[in-house]
Scaffold this active site. Sequence first.
Site, short mmCIF file in Angstrom:
data_model
loop_
_atom_site.label_atom_id
_atom_site.label_comp_id
_atom_site.label_asym_id
_atom_site.label_seq_id
_atom_site.Cartn_x
_atom_site.Cartn_y
_atom_site.Cartn_z
N HIS A 164 60.77 30.47 8.17
CA HIS A 164 60.88 31.80 8.78
C HIS A 164 61.57 32.82 7.88
O HIS A 164 61.09 33.93 7.69
CB HIS A 164 61.63 31.68 10.10
CG HIS A 164 61.74 32.96 10.86
ND1 HIS A 164 60.65 33.55 11.47
CD2 HIS A 164 62.80 33.79 11.11
CE1 HIS A 164 61.03 34.67 12.07
NE2 HIS A 164 62.33 34.84 11.86
N SER A 220 60.89 39.16 11.43
CA SER A 220 61.21 38.59 12.73
C SER A 220 61.15 39.64 13.83
O SER A 220 60.17 40.37 13.94
CB SER A 220 62.56 37.89 12.67
OG SER A 220 62.74 37.03 13.78
N ASP A 229 56.91 28.20 9.83
CA ASP A 229 57.88 28.98 10.59
C ASP A 229 58.11 28.30 11.94
O ASP A 229 57.17 28.12 12.73
CB ASP A 229 57.32 30.39 10.79
CG ASP A 229 58.27 31.32 11.53
OD1 ASP A 229 59.35 30.86 11.96
OD2 ASP A 229 57.93 32.50 11.66
#
Length: 423
Positions: free
Chosen positions: A362, A233, A328
């Site tokens: 994600h 991320s 995601d």
Amino acid sequence: MSSLVRMRLLPSAQCLYTQPVRVLVDGLRSSQVVTMKARATDDKGVPFHASAVYRADAGGAVDLGREPSLGGSYTGVEPMGLLWSLRADALHTKFHKTDSRRPHVVRFSVHDGEAGAGPLLAEATNERRLLADGVERQPIKEGNIRGVLFVPPGEGPFPAVMDLYIYGDGLSERRASLLANCGLMVLTLALYGHDDQSKKVTKLHLDYFEEAIQLLRKHPKAMDSGVGLISISKSGDLALSIATHLPNVKATVSINCCCSNVAIPLFYRGSQICSPLMYDVSKVTVTKSGALNVKHSLHDPLAPENEGSLIPIERATGRFLFVAAEDDLNWDSCLFADQMTERLRRQGKDNFEKVVYPVAGHYLEPPFGPYCPSSFHGVVGAPVAWGGEPKAHAKAEMHLWNKIQEFFRTHLVPEAGAAKARL
């Protein structure tokens, strides 16, 4: 509890966090319908639970690696389904397992009938340790660096890796300790270099990470082949910047990240080197659960006005593993991975691999932890949907865990040192 029914966890009720366990029940009636349950509590004291309905075979046994779940938290043959399907009662709750000294304790039980309210027939406890025997956990408070170093047993030398975790989660030891179990020396870093991690961060400085790399490399048990980075991320684009601007980074794993520096300006030696790519809140949508879908809310990193946020990864000398999940919902990881690989190709570079997981979300983390559909996002200030279909996401995590180890083994371990590294 029935004295005739027995639950067994093989090969042992105690194991490492990333090791599969075989759940067996015998002593049931032929074709008896039962409910299997799992319960666990995370490091914040939040309870998680899962359940699945099974039908015993003709001999009165249930083997989760052989029989399909007929309903509950998942369906089908899923040997580790009771682990990855664990959920909290409250929406938008992420499982926090950050302290490597505390095992992940899961209590399995089997109950008569498919409603789950029948009598308890048998139970067993699975203690899933984050630290293998002999792995040293060393808290680091040296200069500006705040973190924890994990050193495998033995004389070494070991390939050295720096673990950067997602913005807003603070210092997490889980992934770092589990990688150390595999023969890597891993420093998990508190990203912002101060003791009060609750302070709002307005700038990031590469100098801090340069200091951390130097600390890691000078360790007497570190290989001198350079360091690796692993990230996800927001910390993913940070890792790309570290690999681009700082020396001695040989292998970078970047999971579901952007090709630009996101949200926070980046500085090095007193000067800003990357402006922040920001969000367009008008493109945020709301899911049925009430969590926000922010996938398409980032501004276009390739637009001329955002050129200052792009990370010039073609300048990096190390290798990259770009990991992207198609579902995601935090941002368009597949698009960004394509943009990065295309940029490298145009520059005549072939120092990268890309792996894409079609129905994953994600939060791709070490395997066999609870799947997280949504949770609070520190930057957004609200619950955000992470995406992914639980079963596919769990399979992606299992595949990726092996891929990460293979990547670091290939690019951090000199051929002569491969035996010593014991990866």
